[in-house]
Motif scaffolding. Structure first.
Motif, PDB file in Angstrom:
ATOM      1  N   ALA A  49     -11.414  12.905  -9.066  1.00  0.00           N
ATOM      2  CA  ALA A  49     -11.168  14.259  -8.593  1.00  0.00           C
ATOM      3  C   ALA A  49     -10.138  14.963  -9.467  1.00  0.00           C
ATOM      4  CB  ALA A  49     -10.678  14.227  -7.141  1.00  0.00           C
ATOM      5  N   VAL A  50     -10.037  16.263  -9.248  1.00  0.00           N
ATOM      6  CA  VAL A  50      -8.950  17.032  -9.841  1.00  0.00           C
ATOM      7  C   VAL A  50      -7.679  16.660  -9.088  1.00  0.00           C
ATOM      8  CG1 VAL A  50      -8.051  19.347 -10.277  1.00  0.00           C
ATOM      9  CG2 VAL A  50     -10.515  18.909 -10.451  1.00  0.00           C
ATOM     10  N   MET A  51      -6.729  16.047  -9.793  1.00  0.00           N
ATOM     11  CA  MET A  51      -5.503  15.561  -9.162  1.00  0.00           C
ATOM     12  C   MET A  51      -4.297  16.117  -9.916  1.00  0.00           C
ATOM     13  SD  MET A  51      -6.443  11.607  -8.215  1.00  0.00           S
ATOM     14  CE  MET A  51      -8.031  11.174  -7.506  1.00  0.00           C
ATOM     15  N   SER A  52      -3.681  17.153  -9.324  1.00  0.00           N
ATOM     16  CA  SER A  52      -2.596  17.848 -10.003  1.00  0.00           C
ATOM     17  C   SER A  52      -1.389  16.955 -10.256  1.00  0.00           C
ATOM     18  CB  SER A  52      -2.161  19.060  -9.177  1.00  0.00           C
ATOM     19  OG  SER A  52      -3.210  19.978  -9.022  1.00  0.00           O
ATOM     20  N   GLY A  53      -1.079  16.073  -9.334  1.00  0.00           N
ATOM     21  CA  GLY A  53       0.150  15.285  -9.425  1.00  0.00           C
ATOM     22  C   GLY A  53       0.065  14.153 -10.427  1.00  0.00           C
ATOM     23  N   THR A  54      -0.238  14.472 -11.688  1.00  0.00           N
ATOM     24  CA  THR A  54      -0.427  13.472 -12.732  1.00  0.00           C
ATOM     25  C   THR A  54       0.508  13.782 -13.897  1.00  0.00           C
ATOM     26  OG1 THR A  54      -2.783  13.366 -12.143  1.00  0.00           O
ATOM     27  CG2 THR A  54      -2.128  12.350 -14.221  1.00  0.00           C
ATOM     28  N   TYR A  55       1.142  12.745 -14.428  1.00  0.00           N
ATOM     29  CA  TYR A  55       1.943  12.939 -15.638  1.00  0.00           C
ATOM     30  C   TYR A  55       1.915  11.661 -16.466  1.00  0.00           C
ATOM     31  CZ  TYR A  55       5.836  10.328 -13.442  1.00  0.00           C
ATOM     32  OH  TYR A  55       6.626   9.367 -12.848  1.00  0.00           O
ATOM     33  N   ALA A  56       2.255  11.794 -17.747  1.00  0.00           N
ATOM     34  CA  ALA A  56       2.260  10.647 -18.655  1.00  0.00           C
ATOM     35  C   ALA A  56       3.635  10.520 -19.315  1.00  0.00           C
ATOM     36  CB  ALA A  56       1.185  10.798 -19.724  1.00  0.00           C
ATOM     37  N   VAL A  57       4.025   9.280 -19.573  1.00  0.00           N
ATOM     38  CA  VAL A  57       5.280   8.983 -20.259  1.00  0.00           C
ATOM     39  C   VAL A  57       4.954   8.292 -21.579  1.00  0.00           C
ATOM     40  CG1 VAL A  57       7.477   7.750 -20.168  1.00  0.00           C
ATOM     41  CG2 VAL A  57       6.531   8.761 -18.080  1.00  0.00           C
ATOM     42  N   PHE A  58       5.446   8.862 -22.667  1.00  0.00           N
ATOM     43  CA  PHE A  58       5.208   8.309 -24.002  1.00  0.00           C
ATOM     44  C   PHE A  58       6.552   7.956 -24.653  1.00  0.00           C
ATOM     45  CE2 PHE A  58       1.904  11.632 -23.341  1.00  0.00           C
ATOM     46  CZ  PHE A  58       0.790  10.808 -23.282  1.00  0.00           C
ATOM     47  N   SER A  59       6.556   6.872 -25.410  1.00  0.00           N
ATOM     48  CA  SER A  59       7.750   6.487 -26.176  1.00  0.00           C
ATOM     49  C   SER A  59       7.282   5.914 -27.506  1.00  0.00           C
ATOM     50  CB  SER A  59       8.576   5.457 -25.397  1.00  0.00           C
ATOM     51  OG  SER A  59       9.764   5.133 -26.090  1.00  0.00           O
ATOM     52  N   PHE A  60       7.754   6.521 -28.612  1.00  0.00           N
ATOM     53  CA  PHE A  60       7.269   6.081 -29.922  1.00  0.00           C
ATOM     54  C   PHE A  60       8.221   6.548 -31.022  1.00  0.00           C
ATOM     55  CE2 PHE A  60       5.418  10.154 -28.818  1.00  0.00           C
ATOM     56  CZ  PHE A  60       5.573  10.928 -29.958  1.00  0.00           C
ATOM     57  N   ARG A  61       8.082   5.956 -32.199  1.00  0.00           N
ATOM     58  CA  ARG A  61       8.882   6.343 -33.353  1.00  0.00           C
ATOM     59  C   ARG A  61       8.272   7.591 -33.983  1.00  0.00           C
ATOM     60  NH1 ARG A  61      12.798   4.394 -36.045  1.00  0.00           N
ATOM     61  NH2 ARG A  61      12.695   2.371 -35.014  1.00  0.00           N
ATOM     62  N   LEU A  62       9.095   8.609 -34.152  1.00  0.00           N
ATOM     63  CA  LEU A  62       8.651   9.858 -34.753  1.00  0.00           C
ATOM     64  C   LEU A  62       8.964   9.912 -36.245  1.00  0.00           C
ATOM     65  CD1 LEU A  62       7.577  12.824 -34.296  1.00  0.00           C
ATOM     66  CD2 LEU A  62       9.983  13.473 -34.038  1.00  0.00           C
ATOM     67  N   ALA A  63      10.129   9.378 -36.636  1.00  0.00           N
ATOM     68  CA  ALA A  63      10.570   9.450 -38.029  1.00  0.00           C
ATOM     69  C   ALA A  63      11.497   8.264 -38.311  1.00  0.00           C
ATOM     70  CB  ALA A  63      11.287  10.777 -38.289  1.00  0.00           C
TER      71      ALA A  63
END
Length: 417
Positions: A49-63
């Protein structure tokens, strides 16, 4: 009589367990083949379903280490990201949080970004540093060691349907301005497949329950925001690296992009109460009907009205297409799934049915209608749940339980709705 998770796990290990999807259970109930506790061990349930209460956490090397002090703002494919919570000072590393409802423009948001990442598409990360510089990098999910998707309010036991007693208005509950004067309805929820419909008192679903989120193994971490005993919902997370693109994505509403998420939850049949919930027919599952203008309740319908004697997918009659210069179905499709010459990209299609309402000569689907107590039938003009893929995910979970690649687990703590 009551059974334990340990007993059922042992039956699965010995190859003696009866594991059925909620859809299969319903068919057997209609034949009178499932009536007792011992008739089924585990029911696999699912919702998409369409579920508004969704988020993602990312952690990575940028430079490289020491190349900047810290990040102060960021975007991924143009979608705004929140920097932090760790400053990662002079480590060349960033932690970013992206909301599913964040968006670059009216057609691309967090849900689209999450699906692109899971599909292993390259995305562009733009970061502004504390010294005013901009650092950009193209990256894929396989270069992001930590990528987790979280749900803050998912898988309601029963969602609301919406009608509009006022004028047409933009809303997250429709892909076009909501039809006025009770001329159309939208709804969410997969009826008998919904996880909490099959365990409404949360006897088997609790903290630590193993589930599938977008096809990846994850865990329930509690009830979600606005969860109540009458209408509980779930909060959980899963690693994005194992997710399957077809079970997620972005959904464009008339008020902006939203996020699609899918859950599959095993329900061990431990007690007569759980069995009675599993056996409950679709017509007995309440579906509150709300006025989109005032967000006030109007009446209570049921899920049989929208899921029985309907088409789960849209049929296309390409020979009836007049090849309009401005194709209303193509323009309005919330998934961008309608292509020229006229066809539906089934890998994108959410089976919402809107195209069959806007251009019924070419696109055909019975969507059902929601009946009021006085007999008024309000035709469904948009589905915000995809039962067809929920059924597929329930079958995937069943297969994984039986082949041993998914292990059902007892919760570590009961939930209070």
């Amino acid at each position: 009589m009551r059974r334990s998770i340990v007993e059922i796990e042992e039956r699965i290990r010995r190859g003696e367990a009866t594991v059925l999807t909620a859809e299969e259970v319903r068919a057997l109930v209609d034949e009178g083949a499932v009536t007792e506790l011992q008739d089924v061990d585990v029911v696999t349930t699912a919702t998409r379903a369409v579920m508004s209460g969704t988020y993602a956490v990312f952690s990575f090397r940028l430079a490289e280490r020491g190349s900047f002090s810290r990040a102060v703002s960021a975007r991924i494919n143009g979608v705004p990201a929140h920097v932090g919570p760790c400053p990662n000072e002079r480590l060349g590393h960033v932690d970013l949080i992206v909301f599913g409802t964040a968006h670059r423009d009216e057609r691309y948001g967090g849900g689209h970004l999450f699906r692109d990442l899971v599909a292993r598409k390259s995305v562009c990360v733009d970061v502004e540093t504390s010294d005013g510089r901009c650092i950009s990098r193209d990256i894929t999910l396989d270069e992001i060691p930590h990528a987790r998707l979280f749900g803050t309010r998912h898988a309601f036991m029963n969602y609301s349907a919406f009608v509009n007693t006022g004028d047409a208005q933009s809303t997250i509950f429709h892909a076009i301005p909501f039809p006025p004067a009770m001329s159309g309805a939208s709804f969410s929820g997969c009826g008998i497949l919904n996880p909490l419909k099959n365990d409404p008192l949360l006897e088997t679903i609790g903290v630590g329950t193993r589930v599938l989120i977008n096809g990846a193994e994850g865990f329930v971490i509690g009830t979600g925001t606005r969860s109540t005993p009458e209408r509980p919902n779930l909060s959980g997370f899963a690693d994005m690296h194992q997710m399957i693109p077809e079970f997620m994505g972005g959904f464009v509403t008339s008020a902006g992009p939203e996020c699609i998420t899918s859950w599959a939850v095993p329900v061990p049949v431990l007690s007569r109460y759980v069995l009675d919930a599993v056996l409950l027919p679709e017509k007995s599952i309440p579906m509150p009907v709300m006025d989109i203008s005032t967000r006030s309740p109007l009446w209570v319908a049921d899920y049989a009205q929208v899921w029985q004697d309907v088409d789960l997918a849209v049929r296309v009659r390409s020979d009836s297409c007049r090849d309009c210069r401005d194709c209303i179905a193509e323009i309005s499709c919330p998934m961008g799934a309608i292509k020229r010459p006229v066809r539906i990209d089934r890998s994108l299609c959410f089976n919402c049915g809107l195209c069959s309402v806007l251009c019924p000569d070419v696109f055909r689907a019975r969507l059902g209608s929601i009946r009021s107590p006085d007999g008024l039938g309000v035709p469904v003009t948009l589905r915000q749940s995809d039962r067809l893929r929920a059924m597929k995910l329930a079958r995937i979970l069943k297969k994984r339980i039986l082949d041993g690649s998914f292990r059902i687990s007892a919760c570590v703590e009961r939930l209070s709705p």
